[in-house]
Design an enzyme around this catalytic site. Structure first.
Site, mmCIF file in Angstrom:
data_model
loop_
_atom_site.group_PDB
_atom_site.id
_atom_site.type_symbol
_atom_site.label_atom_id
_atom_site.label_comp_id
_atom_site.label_asym_id
_atom_site.label_seq_id
_atom_site.Cartn_x
_atom_site.Cartn_y
_atom_site.Cartn_z
ATOM 1 N N GLU A 132 3.937 8.944 -0.792
ATOM 2 C CA GLU A 132 2.590 8.874 -1.518
ATOM 3 C C GLU A 132 2.203 10.289 -1.374
ATOM 4 O O GLU A 132 0.921 10.287 -2.580
ATOM 5 C CB GLU A 132 1.587 8.469 -0.106
ATOM 6 N N ASP B 5 -2.767 14.250 7.783
ATOM 7 C CA ASP B 5 -2.509 12.827 6.785
ATOM 8 C C ASP B 5 -0.921 12.851 5.943
ATOM 9 O O ASP B 5 -1.208 12.986 4.491
ATOM 10 C CB ASP B 5 -3.012 12.499 5.881
ATOM 11 N N LYS C 42 0.652 11.181 13.585
ATOM 12 C CA LYS C 42 1.560 10.912 12.100
ATOM 13 C C LYS C 42 2.037 12.615 12.239
ATOM 14 O O LYS C 42 1.415 13.591 13.704
ATOM 15 C CB LYS C 42 0.178 11.302 11.552
ATOM 16 N N LYS D 153 -4.229 -0.267 13.859
ATOM 17 C CA LYS D 153 -4.656 0.436 13.606
ATOM 18 C C LYS D 153 -6.581 0.064 13.712
ATOM 19 O O LYS D 153 -6.985 -0.828 13.195
ATOM 20 C CB LYS D 153 -4.399 0.437 11.777
ATOM 21 N N ARG E 118 -2.246 3.543 17.108
ATOM 22 C CA ARG E 118 -2.017 4.324 16.383
ATOM 23 C C ARG E 118 -2.971 5.483 16.554
ATOM 24 O O ARG E 118 -3.824 5.220 16.746
ATOM 25 C CB ARG E 118 -2.048 3.786 14.767
ATOM 26 N N GLU F 68 0.578 -1.155 0.369
ATOM 27 C CA GLU F 68 -0.389 -0.299 -0.144
ATOM 28 C C GLU F 68 0.531 1.359 -0.109
ATOM 29 O O GLU F 68 1.662 1.420 0.911
ATOM 30 C CB GLU F 68 -1.236 -0.241 1.296
ATOM 31 N N ARG F 69 1.125 2.029 -0.884
ATOM 32 C CA ARG F 69 1.561 3.280 -1.242
ATOM 33 C C ARG F 69 2.465 2.678 -1.157
ATOM 34 O O ARG F 69 3.596 3.863 -1.041
ATOM 35 C CB ARG F 69 1.030 3.941 -0.157
ATOM 36 N N GLU G 232 -10.342 4.523 9.265
ATOM 37 C CA GLU G 232 -10.763 4.145 7.703
ATOM 38 C C GLU G 232 -11.431 2.535 7.257
ATOM 39 O O GLU G 232 -10.931 1.608 7.065
ATOM 40 C CB GLU G 232 -9.375 4.522 7.141
HETATM 41 O O1 GCW Z 1 -2.676 8.347 3.514
HETATM 42 C C1 GCW Z 1 -3.107 7.585 4.566
HETATM 43 C C2 GCW Z 1 -3.230 6.358 3.258
HETATM 44 C C3 GCW Z 1 -3.664 4.909 3.303
HETATM 45 C C4 GCW Z 1 -2.673 4.657 4.999
HETATM 46 C C5 GCW Z 1 -3.693 4.911 6.205
HETATM 47 C C6 GCW Z 1 -2.892 5.321 7.105
HETATM 48 C C7 GCW Z 1 -2.488 2.087 5.352
HETATM 49 O O2 GCW Z 1 -4.069 7.269 2.014
HETATM 50 O O3 GCW Z 1 -3.319 4.234 2.242
HETATM 51 O O4 GCW Z 1 -3.598 3.344 4.695
HETATM 52 O O5 GCW Z 1 -3.577 6.966 5.710
HETATM 53 O O6 GCW Z 1 -2.091 5.677 7.780
HETATM 54 O O7 GCW Z 1 -3.354 4.716 8.161
#
Ligand code: GCW
Length: 730
Positions: A424, A396, A391, A318, A355, A198-199, A322
């Site tokens: 990303e 994001d 983060k 996580k 997280r 992913e990414r 999402e």
């Molecule tokens: O930035 C977003 C990304 C997702 C990512 C999410 C996260 C792993 O687009 O791809 O999922 O954050 O950090 O959980």
């Protein structure tokens, strides 16, 4: 130049073919003369080209002694032999005598008495992973001693020492002490079990799950070497959007095989877990953290893991984010969820990295406020082996965000930093963007939680609040691409992350210099020119993507390219219009008291600085304020004009970087030169794309013309809006 293509005649076709053949020939020639495909990263060990330096080194190191029989000692011996063979062009004999100028490497307790005394005080000040490199004199011989309390510390010391040789430092009188300031320094791999990432923009996952545990790919070892060389001591192998199968016996054996490879390099393995694993693979009906069966399921799972991997690091989670399951599904808090897992890991010394990246689809509150609102009230409620991983910014991983308001707000909870090394939102692995400056900007930000000097770095290293555990994570940019990271310069971001994780006081400029010397050139002029390019690259990228505090205006879903027009999706906070809020009158997200009041989550001094238009830096202006198009900026321009100039300036700097790169032809390795030479025009094209698409789109609101002296976009807004990239990596 006219844009009309000439039909290809025999003549110019032949010319083209001979040109291509010539190019291939050059490449082949380069290959046979040791062309560099980037695989060796910063551990190149090419022969020292400066004869004087080489001779001085050879005089100072006529023999070497590595004391110790551990697997790590063996790795140290191998690394040194690789390094000497490469850098000196010959081996340095191993001898057990101190009667000459020797290099001696040993844990402190194993050092001969004469040396012990000369190093005792400094070693006593080291932490478990720290090291000392010191020149000592014994019977007129000068010895270079690398010592530490543990074998891992020794390995770090050896890599540091080798890097001194690689960068041609004077080693006649060494006295170098270093201990990492942060305990847990991990990469987070967003790698899926089917090997997609992913990414990820550098190929497939490094972990060949199908062939594990039996087949150990050589690059697992080189991965471990690379990480150890920059002080990274942990790796979370799988995606935070986790598949529960990673916890099945089949996969745990594979994980254990990787842990066995990484262990002697001082690297612990961690796993991302899916909160609903007790249901998904355990046959339970719920994953409620208050349920006894669920608690026992995790306890049993922890025992099973530690039977296979005695030094397993712990879990990354996580949850309720999402679409991921979490304790919230049962009306429980994040602390309830984290503590249940922490209880299971506690007997074995494992940690939970929970997280804070949570924001709810049904919550109408500013997304930037939600993590703070959720976690601030939980301060003090987490078990002592839980870290909350935050983060760097409140939305994001945008090209620029102010620091996350949680930093400084939770004195009783250790917060881990989460940076994104994979690009990303920064042009994938085709854009040259050095992230050292981004990391440094965040780490040096002052939260004012305890007055002046309460930097984010001091929050996460635990010193501000006296936390017992500390950690920092970087979302990895590695993959199966031969050069590991897709773009050669993306290697510098992995490198910079490691160096800063070890010591956040290092200057990102020095880190860039070191990386260039290790990876590209020793020539002073070349080093300084490339360093300048790297140091300005992130600011330029901010300018051609999201100047003045704009954010989250990228392409839908894959996040490739600009798309400030994105609206009407299933969630407002996944659209662009939610963030830029452009209208006829102005642009920007009002996060002051009159708006969402996200600003209220910061300490008073920070809040006041960002809230007042007199003191809010231009970099964060539209992050915190909605301003009229003709708002008068510090530069004297109106906001609309300033926005245009920033976009144009960012794109122009990429063109300049592309032109400047030509100067390095013949001065750095040809294959690396060609690689970057092909990447920069892509970056230039995409910078212009960002610039044009954004300026044309925002112009539909401002109604102002693009300033006279700026070249007009050659395409329409509709053209940009119609572009689609169905298979762009996600
Ligand atoms: O930035 C977003 C990304 C997702 C990512 C999410 C996260 C792993 O687009 O791809 O999922 O954050 O950090 O959980």
């Amino acid at each position: 130049m006219s844009g009309i293509e000439r039909p290809m005649t025999i003549d110019n076709r032949e010319m083209k073919i001979s040109f291509i053949l010539f190019f291939i020939f050059i490449l082949v020639l380069n290959k046979s003369s040791n062309a560099d495909d980037g695989y060796r990263l910063w551990l190149k060990y090419d022969k020292i080209a400066d004869a004087e330096v080489l001779n001085s080194y050879k005089k100072l190191i006529t023999s070497q002694i590595v004391i110790g029989e551990s697997a790590t000692s063996q790795i140290i011996k191998n690394e040194l032999s690789l390094a000497f063979q490469g850098l000196f062009g010959e081996t340095v004999p191993e001898r057990n005598t101190l009667n000459e100028n020797a290099l001696i490497i040993a844990c402190h307790s194993d050092l001969p008495p004469g040396i012990l005394g000369q190093t005792r005080r400094q070693v006593s000040e080291l932490n478990d992973e720290g090291f000392l490199i010191k020149t000592v004199c014994i019977k007129k011989n000068s010895l270079i001693v690398i010592t530490a309390k543990t074998h891992a510390g020794l390995l770090y010391g050896v890599f540091k020492f080798v890097s001194l040789l690689q960068t041609y430092q004077d080693i006649t009188r060494l006295n170098f002490v270093s201990s990492p300031k942060i305990q847990i320094r991990v990469l987070n791999h967003w790698d899926n079990l089917d090997r997609t990432i992913e990414r990820g923009y550098a190929g497939f996952s490094l972990w060949d799950w199908q062939k594990l545990p039996d087949y150990i790919h050589p690059y697992y070892i080189d991965y471990a070497r690379a990480n150890a060389s920059i002080g990274i001591n942990g790796t979370v192998l799988n995606n935070v959007n986790a598949n529960a199968h990673i916890l099945t016996p089949l996969y745990l054996k594979k994980v254990a095989a990787l842990a066995d490879v990484f262990r002697p390099y001082g690297i612990k393995v961690y796993l991302s877990i899916r909160f609903s694993a007790p249901i998904d693979i355990g046959g339970l009906k719920v994953s409620d953290p208050q349920d006894k069966d669920v608690q026992n399921w995790w306890k049993d799972k922890a025992r099973e893991i530690y039977d296979l991997i005695p030094d397993f690091g712990g879990f990354l989670v996580k949850a309720n984010s999402e679409g991921q399951p979490g304790p919230g599904d049962y009306g429980r808090t994040h602390a309830d969820g984290a503590n249940m897992l922490a209880d299971a890991l506690k007997p074995y010394g494992g940690v939970v990295m929970w997280r804070a990246f949570v924001y709810d689809a049904n919550n109408k509150e500013d997304r930037a406020k939600q993590a703070y609102n959720e976690f601030k009230p939980l301060d003090g409620k987490f078990s002592d082996n839980v870290l909350v991983q935050v983060k760097n910014g409140p939305v994001d991983f945008q090209p620029r965000e102010p620091f996350h308001p949680l930093f400084g707000a939770t004195p009783k909870t250790p917060l881990m930093m989460e940076f994104q090394i994979t690009q990303e939102y920064l042009g994938f692995s085709t854009h040259l963007v050095y992230l050292g400056t981004l990391f440094e900007e965040v780490l040096d930000s002052d939260t004012y939680a305890r007055g002046d000097g309460s930097t984010v770095a001091r929050v996460i290293d635990g010193s501000l609040f006296g936390n017992k555990i500390s950690g920092i994570a970087g979302v990895a940019n590695t993959g199966t691409d031969r050069n590991w990271t897709g773009h050669i310069f993306a290697q510098a971001n992995w490198f910079a992350f490691g160096r800063l994780a070890w010591d956040h006081d290092l200057s990102t400029e020095d880190i860039a210099t070191e990386w260039i010397q290790l990876s590209l050139s020793h020539n002073k002029e070349v080093v300084s020119a490339i360093k300048n390019m790297m140091l300005s690259s992130r600011e330029n990228t901010v300018n051609y993507m999201t100047p003045l505090g704009l954010h989250h205006i990228m392409g839908w879903d894959h996040h490739y390219g600009p798309a400030p027009w994105i609206k009407d999706k299933q969630r407002d906070d996944w659209t662009s219009v939610y963030y830029h809020r452009a209208d006829k009158q102005g642009i920007g997200f009002d996060r002051t008291e009159s708006g969402s009041d996200e600003i209220g989550q910061y300490a008073k001094s920070v809040r006041e600085r960002f809230a007042s238009l007199d003191s809010c830096p231009d970099e964060y202006l539209l992050w915190f304020h909605h301003l009229d198009w003709n708002y008068k900026m510090r530069s004297g321009r109106i906001l609309w004009d300033e926005l245009c100039y920033r976009y144009y300036d960012g794109a122009k700097k990429v063109s300049e970087m592309k032109d400047d790169w030509k100067n390095f032809q013949g001065r750095i390795d040809a294959e690396i030169f060609n690689h970057v030479q092909q990447m920069l025009p892509i970056q230039e094209k995409e910078a212009i794309w960002w610039r044009n698409a954004c300026v044309l789109y925002f112009q539909t609101f401002s109604g102002f013309p693009i300033p006279e002296d700026l070249e007009k976009p050659d395409k329409t807004l509709e053209y940009y809006q119609d572009l689609s990239f169905p298979f762009a990596p996600k």
